[in-house]
Enzyme design. Sequence first.
Site, PDB file in Angstrom:
ATOM      1  N   GLU A 168       0.825  -1.211   0.000  1.00 22.85           N
ATOM      2  CA  GLU A 168       0.000   0.000   0.000  1.00 22.85           C
ATOM      3  C   GLU A 168       0.859   1.261   0.000  1.00 22.85           C
ATOM      4  O   GLU A 168       0.563   2.231  -0.702  1.00 22.85           O
ATOM      5  CB  GLU A 168      -0.941  -0.013   1.203  1.00 22.85           C
ATOM      6  CG  GLU A 168      -1.964   1.092   1.157  1.00 22.85           C
ATOM      7  CD  GLU A 168      -3.289   0.697   1.772  1.00 22.85           C
ATOM      8  OE1 GLU A 168      -4.116   1.595   1.966  1.00 22.85           O
ATOM      9  OE2 GLU A 168      -3.514  -0.496   2.042  1.00 22.85           O
ATOM     10  N   ASP A 180      -4.200  -1.543   9.887  1.00 20.73           N
ATOM     11  CA  ASP A 180      -5.242  -2.223   9.117  1.00 20.73           C
ATOM     12  C   ASP A 180      -4.847  -3.651   8.789  1.00 20.73           C
ATOM     13  O   ASP A 180      -5.626  -4.594   8.960  1.00 20.73           O
ATOM     14  CB  ASP A 180      -5.523  -1.462   7.821  1.00 20.73           C
ATOM     15  CG  ASP A 180      -6.091  -0.081   8.073  1.00 20.73           C
ATOM     16  OD1 ASP A 180      -6.464   0.216   9.225  1.00 20.73           O
ATOM     17  OD2 ASP A 180      -6.146   0.716   7.119  1.00 20.73           O
TER      18      ASP A 180
END
Length: 389
Positions: A168, A180
């Site tokens: 990410e 996350d």
Amino acid sequence: MTTAPETTPRERAARGLLRAFGIEAQRVARAPARVNLIGEHTDYNEGFAMPCAIDRDTVVAAAPRADDIVEVLACDLGESRGRFRVGDAADVSNSPQWLRYVQGMVAVLKAQGLPIGGAQLAIAGNVPQGAGLSSSASLELAVGQALSALNGWQLPPAAMALAGQRAENVYAGCRCGVLDQMSCAFGVAGHALLLDCRSLDVQPIALPAGTAVLVIDSKIQRGLVDSEYNLRRQQCEAAAAGLGVKALRDVSDSLWSRCGGALDGVVRRRARHIISDSQRCELMAAAMQRGDLREMGRLMRESHWSMRDDFEITVPAIDALAALVQDVVGDVGGARMTGGGFGGCVIALAPQDAVEDVRAAVATSYRSPDGRKAEVHVCAASGGAGVLA
């Protein structure tokens, strides 16, 4: 003859693979979404957070190819397709955003020396997009688990989470912390997770009996890459540098009282949120272990006010939605925005008997700025990412 409805992400992914590529799935992997109960933006400041994985999933149905081509079908994006070579996965310059997460996982895992062969992948899920429930981390870990199963190797959950974070950061363009991905990797049914974002220690803590986890989608979509998420991270780094510490995790009460006032006003407010919200996580864990829903609610309210006033990542409609839910729940639960900010969802913890009252109040009294009703999801804390039988 009537075809049975494709009711689950697993069914949609498996049928999508057969429809698009004419092949049955050999492996099916899933990863949950997550909701953060408290501790927002604390992860990249090496503090504490308290998320839980929830029963909303991304599923990847997978089959191997004999060459080095990866073909991907996004069942929920109008049957969009992507195609790339394993060796070219790092080049995302011409790829749509959704495909960059897949390419990023391939590139990161390959760079670690893990064998990655060609594959056909079909992706389906029931995680609301852009709602702050970490659909991206769920996708990353589901892809990672599918690649692991196809290629015959395994990574520990923390290593897979770190791979997702790097995918990410580098390939999708968002400088997120690891909250996350760790939440999706380490979820435990019926439990929240007290996560130390420096050591990556995870302590599962049972949610009090009779507690409902309500995730209320405001229908205000936000995109972390296009928001001020990266700016907030830069401001936190500036605060840590100004205070002479490695990360805001290291700021003691005495250091803050001596030196906090010397920071630029905006930077000082950003740091104050991080320091206080990380402390609230530890207090929340203690209250949860006692089953003290009143104290848990108080901490959630304070966290929302801190995000609104110091970190400035809420928006007026989200503030109104959180206040509406809080009014219904009263002092026996709490409501706050959850996720990176600028839209998304409100998380509420409340007694089970308050659920229908919350539903009714939200349906009657809330509309998004463009006139849409919120969607109330009653969720359960879920297990972490893995390969399905």
